[in-house]
Design an enzyme around this catalytic site. Sequence first.
Site, short mmCIF file in Angstrom:
data_model
loop_
_atom_site.label_atom_id
_atom_site.label_comp_id
_atom_site.label_asym_id
_atom_site.label_seq_id
_atom_site.Cartn_x
_atom_site.Cartn_y
_atom_site.Cartn_z
N GLU A 92 0.82 -1.21 0.00
CA GLU A 92 0.00 0.00 0.00
C GLU A 92 0.86 1.27 0.00
O GLU A 92 0.59 2.21 -0.73
CB GLU A 92 -0.91 -0.03 1.24
CG GLU A 92 -1.71 1.23 1.50
CD GLU A 92 -2.88 1.41 0.55
OE1 GLU A 92 -3.13 0.47 -0.24
OE2 GLU A 92 -3.52 2.47 0.57
N ASP A 93 1.93 1.27 0.80
CA ASP A 93 2.66 2.52 1.04
C ASP A 93 4.05 2.62 0.41
O ASP A 93 4.68 3.67 0.48
CB ASP A 93 2.82 2.75 2.56
CG ASP A 93 1.47 2.98 3.23
OD1 ASP A 93 0.51 3.31 2.51
OD2 ASP A 93 1.38 2.82 4.46
#
Length: 746
Positions: A92-93
């Site tokens: 996600e990051d």
Amino acid sequence: MSEERLFSVDEERLIDEAFQHLLDTYVQSVHRKKTDIITKAFNFARNAHNGIRRHSGEPYIMHPLAVAQIVCSEMGLGSTSICSALLHDVVEDTDYTIEDIKNVFGPKIAQIVDGLTKIAGGIFGEKASAQAENFKKLLLTMNDDIRVILIKIADRLHNMRTLESMQPRKQYKIAGETLYLYAPLAYRLGLNKIKSELEDLSFKFEHPVEFQEIQDKLSFSQSEINEMYRKFTGPIIQKLDSMGIRYSIKGRLKSPYSIWKKMTRNSLTFEEIYDILAVRIIFDPETPDKEKSECFDIYLALTSLYKSHPDRLRDWITRPRANGYQALHSTFMSNEGRWVEVQIRSRRMDEIAEQGIAAHWKYKDAGHDYEDDETELGHWLETIKEILEDPQPDSMDFLDSIKLNLYSSEIFIFTPKGELRTMPQGSTVLDFAFTIHTFMGTNCIGAKVNHKLEAINYELKSGDQVEVLTAKSQKISPDWLEFATTAKARAKIKQWLRKNNRESEKFGEALFHEFVMNEKLDVNQQKMDRLCALHGMEDRGALMVAIGQKKVVLGEAERDLLKGSGRSWYKRFWTSFYKNGSSDSKKEAQAEPVTPDVKNKLIISDLESHVYSFATCCNPVPGDAVLGFVEEGGHITIHKRKCDTATKLKASNGNRILQVEWNIGNSIFAAGIYLKGLDSIGTLGKVTDVISKKMNVNMTRLLIESKEGVFEGTINVMVHSLDDLKAIQEGLKKIPGITTVVRKEE
Ligand code: MN
């Protein structure tokens, strides 16, 4: 790993310590010792998040570490889950992909991380339907691997524990979402301790003043409570010791949230809540098969010491809760004259109560698959799966039916053979029939409840013995949706109705085709539209369904309309009505052919009229699609086209239906709006603001009910037209926290 470290020496040490703590906890657990892969996952995540900080300012990696710690020590999960928790924000990051995870850690961990990444956004989107969509995604991943949900709950728990550092606006949203969704999910999965903590944390952020008040009172009465605990448990300890039982005993305070809930629900003050203290006895049975009987032995021993409350014995030993919870709860009168709740459970039951489904696995054989699980939880997962496999057009509806099954408390129903089934409270005979078998549900005509005949909408009580009665001739009808309360039954009924509609439509098309051929008619789009309008149908499909279900019978009126001769009976009726001021002159009218004129369409230009009036069953408003019905005696009633009564009238007296058009100036109508949203401070004020100040509309009634942080209500307003009503709805939809705004249809 030789990557350059970007944090201070102190911070790097903090990270190392947190990881060491995680490893220590893991090594002490029952799982196989796969420390290598956990270390690898930690280093991978540490490098991926290197140099990144959280809102709070601490190194980002502290978050995945904390989530992994919760997964390990509070849920009792193993290395696969711990690794997935450590890696849960990497895709996600950071720049890493699922493929990277798969290459390094294999397909299983990659699949779980993928599931977690897919539901990374908030569950509450901007729109209600998006919210339902996300929720659906969440449940779908649960079917892939329930560990996705467990890790997601751990993630949420840590975010709630550190919510302080978020912006207040976000705090609100996250807290609301937690109370609405994650706490019920945790409860449903048997994570009782985590559910409680999630509720308390949400409560703290949503109602900080009330939370602090209760906290203060709890700490203020701490010494008093300690004294009460000491006096109450003294004799119990003596007794159990003399019986040679191996046990531990501890006191537990009711959680601030549940105290607050009880206070608000029953309008009590803090001092009036008697069961703030609960005592828990956790014992190690002599042998596993003596577990249940020892529970009751301990209970009996306590009754020799204290007077027990007759209505407050809860036996979840012989009948576990649907989420797997087992314990014996009872309330005893202390020597000081206060009621104290005592919970008795074995070590195994205690672990299941604290850690939920994860602990379940621990006591099952290795390689156990929860989907084959014969427990109620297995049934529940099965139900969710069935609902998900049947795509429903209305996603909000889907959300409601799932929620219905998350929190509802249970009743116990027996089959004629004496088998036990757990059902949500409020279940009806029809719900029960569907849990037995789809056939039983679709053909249910009623049941013998405790040998007495009852209808399908009869609401069952705990302990009822139910024998479902079926008949092959029985057919599901749309009003069955009112009698079914469980998600499964409702989903099945809707599925059946949709399928049946498709069949009716086909049959209707065939009937229509035959009619057109026999009468040698010529059909075009324009005529079709007029035919739909005549019967108040939205489109051809709806009309064909009605024909197929014999709600619309093709006859003279339809033939005339399709021929375009204008000789339909209703036109003659209308004309003769105006000519003669009476509707009794049918014969006369038939004898005299009439040419089409504007009178075959009713124009509403006045709200006060002797000729027509507005049906109270559906309260039409200017702009609504409406139709007129010529009553006996000639008076015309205006119904909404959607109105059930109108549908029935169309079926029985299709030829007495009139086309109606609006032409209205400045008049005022009553209409209802249904609202739903998160209950937060100020929301209601904004609602009344929008209606009375911005729109300058009169509100005649306001009914709001609030439950579990969600409110629901109806507002009655006076409007000039449908456009006004729509404008109000748009205004309300813009208020933060409001999830649903719809026109009330009754
Ligand atoms: Mn996270």
